[in-house]
Design a protein around this motif. Structure first.
Motif, mmCIF file in Angstrom:
data_model
loop_
_atom_site.group_PDB
_atom_site.id
_atom_site.type_symbol
_atom_site.label_atom_id
_atom_site.label_comp_id
_atom_site.label_asym_id
_atom_site.label_seq_id
_atom_site.Cartn_x
_atom_site.Cartn_y
_atom_site.Cartn_z
ATOM 1 N N CYS A 244 0.857 -1.179 0.000
ATOM 2 C CA CYS A 244 0.000 0.000 0.000
ATOM 3 C C CYS A 244 0.897 1.233 0.000
ATOM 4 O O CYS A 244 1.798 1.354 0.829
ATOM 5 C CB CYS A 244 -0.899 -0.016 1.233
ATOM 6 N N ASP A 245 0.659 2.153 -0.929
ATOM 7 C CA ASP A 245 1.461 3.370 -1.009
ATOM 8 C C ASP A 245 1.090 4.385 0.064
ATOM 9 O O ASP A 245 1.788 5.379 0.241
ATOM 10 C CB ASP A 245 1.317 4.013 -2.392
ATOM 11 N N LYS B 120 -5.404 -2.192 -4.504
ATOM 12 C CA LYS B 120 -5.966 -1.827 -5.793
ATOM 13 C C LYS B 120 -5.553 -0.398 -6.081
ATOM 14 O O LYS B 120 -5.085 0.318 -5.198
ATOM 15 C CB LYS B 120 -7.475 -2.028 -5.831
ATOM 16 N N SER B 121 -5.715 0.028 -7.303
ATOM 17 C CA SER B 121 -5.301 1.364 -7.708
ATOM 18 C C SER B 121 -6.073 2.427 -6.933
ATOM 19 O O SER B 121 -7.270 2.290 -6.686
ATOM 20 C CB SER B 121 -5.533 1.568 -9.201
ATOM 21 N N SER B 122 -5.379 3.493 -6.592
ATOM 22 C CA SER B 122 -5.996 4.614 -5.903
ATOM 23 C C SER B 122 -7.106 5.212 -6.772
ATOM 24 O O SER B 122 -6.960 5.298 -7.995
ATOM 25 C CB SER B 122 -4.942 5.681 -5.600
ATOM 26 N N ASP C 235 -3.163 10.679 -7.630
ATOM 27 C CA ASP C 235 -2.346 9.557 -7.172
ATOM 28 C C ASP C 235 -2.282 8.441 -8.219
ATOM 29 O O ASP C 235 -2.200 7.261 -7.875
ATOM 30 C CB ASP C 235 -2.910 8.991 -5.869
ATOM 31 N N VAL C 236 -2.305 8.800 -9.494
ATOM 32 C CA VAL C 236 -2.237 7.804 -10.560
ATOM 33 C C VAL C 236 -0.993 6.938 -10.364
ATOM 34 O O VAL C 236 0.098 7.435 -10.119
ATOM 35 C CB VAL C 236 -2.204 8.482 -11.948
ATOM 36 N N GLY C 237 -1.184 5.632 -10.398
ATOM 37 C CA GLY C 237 -0.082 4.694 -10.212
ATOM 38 C C GLY C 237 0.087 4.241 -8.778
ATOM 39 O O GLY C 237 0.816 3.299 -8.509
ATOM 40 N N ALA C 238 -0.584 4.894 -7.837
ATOM 41 C CA ALA C 238 -0.485 4.510 -6.427
ATOM 42 C C ALA C 238 -1.459 3.373 -6.132
ATOM 43 O O ALA C 238 -2.492 3.231 -6.783
ATOM 44 C CB ALA C 238 -0.789 5.699 -5.521
ATOM 45 N N SER C 239 -1.106 2.564 -5.126
ATOM 46 C CA SER C 239 -1.958 1.452 -4.704
ATOM 47 C C SER C 239 -2.414 1.675 -3.276
ATOM 48 O O SER C 239 -1.708 2.271 -2.469
ATOM 49 C CB SER C 239 -1.186 0.138 -4.793
ATOM 50 N N TRP D 70 -8.384 2.290 2.060
ATOM 51 C CA TRP D 70 -9.513 2.600 1.189
ATOM 52 C C TRP D 70 -10.748 2.931 2.021
ATOM 53 O O TRP D 70 -11.402 3.944 1.796
ATOM 54 C CB TRP D 70 -9.798 1.420 0.269
#
Length: 121
Positions: free
Chosen positions: A76-77, A86-88, A93-97, A103
């Motif tokens: 988790c970023d 899963k993707s943010s 935050d494109v590319g962050a998980s 979440w």
């Protein structure tokens, strides 16, 4: 349940190297060279143990495995926990998980502050 998903069972016999006899009691074998979840478990163990030398050894071992190309588990970023991610949902935050815990916390805060729901994890 499929044949490739087994439950907890006695797969290995663990031998004490000093006595050359099987150990008494239960043991759980982790294979971080083959199982990214074993890596996650060992990372957490290294964080929690009071034995600093053991923690250093585990961390060094995992770094060597990563260097050799073992698959590291997803992280988790936001909280850096190793978990299903899963993707943010945020464009910034494109590319962050993000893990489920982050979440769910973010979902509540976002609804409270913006009136919009980012949806289920």
């Amino acid at each position: 349940m499929s044949d490739d998903k087994k439950r907890l069972y006695d797969k290995y016999t663990v031998i004490n190297n000093e006595t050359q006899k099987p150990i008494d009691g239960a043991a759980f074998i982790l294979r971080p060279d083959r199982d990214p979840y074993a890596i996650a478990a060992l990372q957490r163990y290294a964080e929690l143990t009071d034995n600093e030398l053991l923690a250093q050894d585990i961390t060094g071992w995992l770094e060597a495995l990563e260097f050799m190309g073992s698959d590291m588990p997803p992280e988790c970023d936001y909280c850096e926990s190793v978990a299903k991610v899963k993707s943010s949902p945020f464009m910034a935050d494109v590319g962050a998980s993000m893990c489920k815990r982050c979440w769910d916390n973010t979902r509540k805060e976002y609804v409270d502050s913006h009136g919009e729901d980012i949806g289920e994890f």
